[in-house]
Design an enzyme around this catalytic site. Structure first.
Site, PDB file in Angstrom:
ATOM      1  CD  GLU A  43      -5.764 -11.880  27.396  1.00 39.09           C
ATOM      2  OE1 GLU A  43      -5.856 -12.221  28.585  1.00 39.09           O
ATOM      3  OE2 GLU A  43      -4.857 -11.151  26.977  1.00 39.09           O
ATOM      4  CD  GLU A  86      -4.698  -7.135  26.304  1.00 35.68           C
ATOM      5  OE1 GLU A  86      -3.904  -7.720  27.068  1.00 35.68           O
ATOM      6  OE2 GLU A  86      -5.934  -7.153  26.455  1.00 35.68           O
TER       7      GLU A  86
END
Ligand code: IFM
Length: 445
Positions: free
Chosen positions: A163, A350
């Site tokens: 991320e 995720e």
């Protein structure tokens, strides 16, 4: 639900969120140790100092993963555990920890997916400018080479940075994550450096791993959807919002197209990142896969010709105040499949939900009936399956998270685990969502 036989069913964690043992075996400090020590930064004034004590309980945790029928485990390596100052001196005890973890996973028939950076930057590197310093691309490549030399005979799946939007914008402009800065230019420069570091690390892993390595990046997304899909104005609002979407514009486009969104660059004015000749070629080199993290969506209406983000009162929201919208994951998978022209395998690296849980103990038998988390996971897994049926090359799904853990600035006040953790005793208890995951993943074994 039908999934390909070789589908990857995994669970995911990250080092600072579960390991604890921050002062053991020569580990250096990270920016998260510093951030947690700063009053007011963490909602419950907690830290990852102990977390799930995974550093000492990793053997039991591998058995736990195995009991879920998962055939893959996504974990991250703590940079300051292996290079306490970020560069230079190597800490052998840190390398040994990951060495043993990987051996243990393989013995249990669980494929390791190693993430090199999930936010615990060595503090010494922050003192040298951290992600705002262009040199970090080389520091990171050296660290990646060390890990590939150490684990690359057994680990074949590598993720560079988790991320990068959070590493740059959330941490350098919004200030919610370490190092807690609020500077638009620094954030955009940090974003560029995360991608440069990603490219250099891919080269380093490929060069140093002794087994053929698959390497990719993990990007997070919140797809822009119309508030009402039957209202043409809302559809237009979502389209306009998407043009300014930072997740695609600052990350998908440079990695897969080789340029930043022209709209976002123009909007940034003097805060636009400095880019040197050759950078975009490094950033846009071949990825073996793309990992995508998705939890929610953004809903948009049109106001005075401009897209405005609105709350969907009709929808369910998680404890993070994130709308539950499996259709977002489905549309994202189809979009990324098209974006990468079907040539880059996708992994949902995720996906999960935080809800407050209740541990119910009857006759010594503990249970957590987490219906909402279970429904969330099944809904998103079903959305993934529909994308596969429509042709998206999705190779795996990782539930976030294996167990409850330290949720960054939200401390221990959020619960994403499919396994409950009693932080006082460190006892792990499978929630109903874990039992549902176990049933789905059973075909993997
Ligand atoms: O816990 C985080 C994880 O570290 C990164 N992705 C989002 C999760 C939930 O907020």
């Amino acid at each position: 639900m039908m999934f390909p036989n070789n589908f990857t069913w995994g669970v995911a964690t990250s080092s600072y969120q579960i390991e604890g043992a921050v002062n053991e075996d020569g580990r250096g400090r990270s920016i998260w140790d510093d951030f947690c020590d700063t009053p007011g930064k963490i909602i419950d004034a907690s830290s990852g100092a102990v977390a799930c004590d995974h550093y000492h309980r990793w053997r039991d945790d591998i058995a736990l993963i195995k009991s879920l029928n998962a055939n893959a485990y996504r974990f991250s390596i703590a940079w300051p555990r292996v290079l306490p100052n970020g560069t230079g001196r190597v800490e052998q005890r840190g390398l040994d920890f990951y060495d043993k973890l990987v051996d243990g996973l393989l013995e249990a028939g669980i494929e390791p997916y190693a993430t090199l950076y999930h936010w615990d930057l060595p503090s010494d590197l922050q003192h040298r400018g951290g992600w705002a310093n262009r040199d970090i691309a080389e520091w990171f490549a050296d660290y990646a080479a060390l890990m590939a030399r150490t684990l690359g005979d057994r680990v074949t799946q590598w993720m560079t940075i988790n991320e990068p939007w959070c590493v740059s914008f959330l941490s350098h402009e919004i200030g919610e994550h370490a190092p807690g800065l609020r500077d638009a230019k620094l954030a955009r420069q940090a974003a560029h450096h995360t991608l440069l570091a990603h490219g250099r690390a891919m080269q380093a892993v490929r060069a140093c791993a002794s087994q053929p390595a698959k390497v990719g990046i993990v990007l997070n997304y919140e797809p822009c959807l119309p508030f009402d899909a039957n209202n043409p104005d809302d559809v237009e609002a979502a389209r306009l919002a998407d043009i300014q979407d930072p997740f695609h514009g600052w990350f998908t486009y440079p990695v897969f197209r080789g340029y930043y969104s022209p709209e976002l660059m123009a909007q940034s004015g003097p805060a636009a990142p400095n880019i040197q000749p050759g950078d975009m070629a490094i950033i846009s080199q071949r990825n073996d896969f793309l990992g995508l993290n998705n939890y929610t969506v953004g809903r948009f209406c049109l106001k005075d010709g401009k897209p405005v983000r609105v709350r969907n009162e009709a929808a369910e929201y998680t404890l993070m105040d994130w709308e539950v919208a499996p259709e977002g994951l489905h549309s994202l998978l189809m979009r990324l499949h098209a974006e990468t022209r079907g040539q880059v395998p996708l992994y949902v690296t995720e996906n999960g939900a935080s809800f407050a849980d209740q541990l119910i103990s009857t006759d010594g038998d503990a249970r957590v009936h987490d219906e909402r988390r279970t429904a969330y996971l099944l809904g998103h897994i079903e959305a993934t399956q529909r994308a596969i049926q429509k042709g998206a090359d999705v190779r795996g799904y990782f539930a976030w998270s294996l167990m409850d853990n330290f949720e960054w600035a939200k401390g221990y006040q959020q619960w994403f685990g499919i396994v409950h953790v009693d932080y006082a005793t460190q006892k792990r208890t499978l929630k109903d969502s874990a039992l549902a995951f176990r049933t789905l993943a059973s075909r993997a074994r």
